[in-house]
Design a protein around this motif. Structure first.
Motif, mmCIF file in Angstrom:
data_model
loop_
_atom_site.group_PDB
_atom_site.id
_atom_site.type_symbol
_atom_site.label_atom_id
_atom_site.label_comp_id
_atom_site.label_asym_id
_atom_site.label_seq_id
_atom_site.Cartn_x
_atom_site.Cartn_y
_atom_site.Cartn_z
ATOM 1 N N THR A 317 0.822 -1.213 0.000
ATOM 2 C CA THR A 317 0.000 0.000 0.000
ATOM 3 C C THR A 317 0.854 1.260 0.000
ATOM 4 N N TYR A 347 -5.141 4.134 1.606
ATOM 5 C CA TYR A 347 -5.067 3.190 2.709
ATOM 6 C C TYR A 347 -6.418 2.601 3.102
ATOM 7 N N ARG A 350 -6.327 -0.917 2.129
ATOM 8 C CA ARG A 350 -5.480 -1.659 3.071
ATOM 9 C C ARG A 350 -6.304 -2.089 4.277
#
Length: 435
Positions: A317, A347, A350
């Motif tokens: 990421t 993110y 993620r």
């Protein structure tokens, strides 16, 4: 001793011969150009070569050597395009053999063998020192050394010589089973340096490229990061490629182009192509400086982001975040302004996927950033994407409590601590962290 005559001319630009080492080393003026990669052989490869020579019968064949014939000060020089690892190791062998007084006279005919080659790179210097000590110990017995020299002189090579640098590069044997396979970044360097005729510029760019192999500090991107975690994925994603790993497999074809018909292509930013030479290294240095600038500028904040050491071919990421930031900085010089909102979007995936190798959101952004005409377009896109991320997170019922022991918690806490006043998007974590 046979006389070598490749009989190269304008109509016969490539020639090949099988010759023994004695003839190769004593008759040909060999040179290793600066654009070659460092001397990377370890003891493992050195030991294999020593065993091959030691066990030779009637002249073992030690593979092919690719040479580029050039004229310099009315002398014929043969630049080693392929085979430098073996030839350099043999130079170390001759040096070790010279420790025996009984062999000094026999070795004099090899005094000019690679006598003007210098190794300025620390990788080369370290490997030379280690391998030489191993060879010296291996050949410490004088009787063994005498037999070894005789075997070495009788070993044979397939020599391919050409007057054209392009042909020499095409013949480049990058799958030598006795050595280390050349990496994509080695081939890219050789392709672009071999065309630079100005020796001063060639040395400049060769040393610059080699400096990118050194691990200087956390804010200094190395060549693997620049090529395989930035340039190649960015270019491929803009073009619509679905590839998400093994970027080293396509790096050479992406950055080395054989023919532009002599016409300069329109400046296409990060998608610009260069046939070879000086322009490519300027292109590489441009993005290296931007990448380094962003790392240095945000180092105190980035240290709180989890950046695992994944395989070179896999992006995590953080890599996706850096791709977007460098692209924005190169186009609009606005990486600082959009960092908070960009990080919020990148993110999010993620968090949703709960794994590190998931730059999906970054990949979705890259093409939009590249084709945007104004920075405001990117800012509006991030606002829209941020709202969608919030909806997806709420739908997935992801809470910070469920991730108390996850490294992502540190990211979220630091995210709001540093950017609470700037961030546009208010989502449930802002309330969760206050509970």
């Amino acid at each position: 001793m046979e006389c070598i005559d490749f009989k190269l001319n304008d109509t016969n630009q490539v020639s090949s011969k099988v010759i023994n080492f004695n003839t190769l080393a004593s008759e040909l003026k060999l040179s290793i150009p600066d654009y070659q990669r460092p001397y990377v052989w370890k003891i493992k490869q050195t030991r294999m070569l020593l065993k091959d020579i030691e066990n030779t019968k009637d002249g073992a064949l030690l593979g092919s050597i690719i040479l580029h014939e050039i004229k310099r000060d009315d002398k014929t020089i043969y630049e080693v395009i392929d085979g430098q690892q073996r030839l350099t190791t043999i130079k170390l062998i001759l040096t070790a053999l010279n420790n025996h007084d009984e062999l000094k006279e026999d070795l004099k005919e090899y005094d000019n063998y690679l006598n003007d080659v210098s190794f300025f790179h620390k990788i080369s210097q370290d490997n030379i020192k280690i391998n030489y000590e191993y060879i010296k110990n291996y050949l410490s017995d004088k009787d063994k050394a005498k037999d070894f020299l005789e075997n070495l002189e009788n070993t044979q090579f397939i020599i391919v010589a050409t007057t054209k640098a392009d042909d020499a590069f095409i013949f480049f044997d990058n799958t030598n089973s006795k050595g280390k396979k050349l990496e994509s970044y080695d081939l890219i360097k050789a392709f672009h340096l071999q065309s630079i005729k100005n020796e001063k510029m060639l040395n400049k760019w060769a040393k610059y490229y080699e400096s990118l192999f050194e691990e200087k500090c956390k804010t200094q991107p190395n060549i693997k990061t620049l090529l395989l975690k930035f340039l190649i994925p960015t270019r491929l994603w803009i073009k619509g490629s679905s590839r998400d790993n093994k970027f080293d497999k396509v790096a050479f074809n992406e950055l080395c182009h054989e023919d532009l018909n002599g016409k300069r292509a329109t400046n296409m930013g990060i998608l610009s192509n260069y046939k070879y030479g000086d322009d490519f290294f300027k292109y590489l240095r441009k993005y290296e400086k931007i990448y380094k600038f962003i790392l240095e500028k945000n180092n105190n904040f980035f240290k709180y982001l989890w950046k695992p050491h994944s395989n070179v071919g896999n992006l995590n990421t953080f890599d996706g975040l850096m791709i977007c930031l460098v692209l924005c900085e190169s186009k609009f010089k606005n990486s600082e302004e959009i960092l908070a909102s960009l990080l919020r979007v990148v993110y999010s995936h993620r968090l949703l996927e709960d794994r590190v190798n998931c730059p999906k959101n970054a990949k979705d952004l890259v093409k939009h950033i590249y084709f945007a005409s104004y920075a405001s377009e990117v800012e509006k896109l991030l606002e829209k994407k941020g709202q969608k991320c919030q909806e997806e997170e709420l739908k997935a019922n992801k809470t910070i409590k469920a991730k108390t022991h996850n490294e992502l918690t540190a990211y979220l806490d630091n995210f709001y601590k540093n950017f609470e006043n700037k961030i546009v998007y208010k989502h449930k974590y802002n309330d969760e962290r206050k509970k």
